[in-house]
Design a protein around this motif. Structure first.
Motif, short mmCIF file in Angstrom:
data_model
loop_
_atom_site.label_atom_id
_atom_site.label_comp_id
_atom_site.label_asym_id
_atom_site.label_seq_id
_atom_site.Cartn_x
_atom_site.Cartn_y
_atom_site.Cartn_z
N UNK A 1 -54.88 29.79 -19.56
CA UNK A 1 -54.42 28.44 -19.22
C UNK A 1 -55.00 28.03 -17.86
N UNK A 2 -55.15 26.73 -17.65
CA UNK A 2 -55.64 26.20 -16.38
C UNK A 2 -54.62 25.22 -15.80
N UNK A 3 -54.15 25.51 -14.60
CA UNK A 3 -53.30 24.57 -13.87
C UNK A 3 -54.21 23.61 -13.12
N UNK A 4 -54.02 22.31 -13.37
CA UNK A 4 -54.82 21.27 -12.71
C UNK A 4 -53.90 20.52 -11.75
N UNK A 5 -54.23 20.58 -10.46
CA UNK A 5 -53.47 19.87 -9.44
C UNK A 5 -54.10 18.51 -9.22
N UNK A 6 -53.30 17.47 -9.34
CA UNK A 6 -53.83 16.11 -9.31
C UNK A 6 -53.85 15.56 -7.88
N UNK A 7 -54.83 14.72 -7.64
CA UNK A 7 -55.13 14.22 -6.30
C UNK A 7 -54.01 13.34 -5.74
N UNK A 8 -53.85 13.41 -4.42
CA UNK A 8 -53.01 12.47 -3.70
C UNK A 8 -53.83 11.90 -2.56
#
Length: 292
Positions: free
Chosen positions: A158-165
């Protein structure tokens, strides 16, 4: 002593007892306010900790760390971080600067998205590399994250994708003119993230992401049993077309489900599925998961 203290993911009560004691003993307490966001007002933290907090923006942490570290060889100084202290490389950098100045350091850990992601039902030891996804512009669409996603996919992880702020960011014009004028905060949503992922797949054409046969799970405000926690599962197309308001308040994260998928993971995450029938059929037919 220089402390970096994790605050956890929810509210003022997530602080550990060790962290709270370090805050109370500190002569100055800084609150890092740009690598993540708080779910509560700064004033609630101050009331609970019984300490005034100094907001530390990107400029202060990255270029004015000497001010934060001032006097830490004699008195206790604390830097508070949402989540866990090692969730951002910035915090590693300031620790190295403190050590170079012979200042004693201590890290007090807490929950972060890196372990709270388990709330979606996927098993943590089945996760590969975590990636960050930044906002695309008309002229800048970095795709280096795709290589990490592919490496994970090749291993079935699985890949955790952290979304931009975007917090306290300047426009190109204001930056060029040296004007300290900042844009309103922006937080990447799940539909924007999925759109960018599929756009990158279309450009790379390596068959890693497919709108109708790649499963993913969206998360917002997980941790601490927050009332506004949201978890939504589905295919990439389902997540793209799902109403954005159903994903809850930022910050949002996304998990791309790997092919090494266990039937218990399928069963658990089905609770959050937009369409449970589609969720199970893709898991069985595409992911070859043996469902009992």
């Amino acid at each position: 002593m220089f402390y970096i203290i994790g605050l956890g993911l929810c509210d003022e009560q997530d602080i550990t007892l060790r962290g709270l004691q370090a805050i109370k003993n500190s002569s100055r307490v800084y609150l890092e306010a740009y690598t993540s966001i708080l779910m509560i007002e700064k004033e609630r933290l101050e009331a609970f900790y019984e300490k005034p907090l100094i907001l530390a923006d990107r400029d202060m942490v990255e270029t004015q760390s000497d001010e934060i570290l001032r006097g830490a060889e004699k008195d206790d100084v604390a830097l508070l971080v949402v989540g866990d202290p090692f969730g951002a490389t910035t915090h590693t950098d300031i620790l190295l600067r403190a050590r170079a100045l012979k200042i004693p350091t201590r890290v007090i850990h807490n929950a972060s998205i890196m372990n709270a992601v388990g709330a979606c039902g996927l098993q943590l030891y089945n996760f590969g590399q975590t990636v960050s996804l930044v906002f695309f512009t008309d002229t800048w669409k970095p795709d280096s994250f795709y290589d990490r996603v592919k490496e994970n996919a090749d291993l079935g992880m699985h890949t955790l994708v952290l979304l931009d702020i975007k917090v306290k960011e300047q426009s190109e014009e204001n930056l060029a003119r040296g004007r300290k004028i900042y844009e309103p905060p922006r937080y990447m949503s799940i539909p924007t993230a999925v759109s960018q992922l599929l756009e990158t797949e279309e450009a790379r054409k390596e068959g890693i992401l497919a709108a109708d046969s790649t499963l993913a799970i969206a998360l917002s405000r997980v941790g601490g049993g927050a009332d506004n926690e949201r978890i939504v599962a589905g295919t990439l197309r389902e997540l793209l077309e799902h109403p954005v308001e159903n994903y809850g308040d930022p910050l949002h994260s996304l998990v791309i489900v790997g092919k090494r998928l266990h039937h218990l993971e399928v069963d658990f995450a089905e609770t959050f599925a937009i369409n449970p029938t589609t969720w199970r059929s893709v898991a069985k037919d595409v992911y070859k998961c043996s469902l009992e």
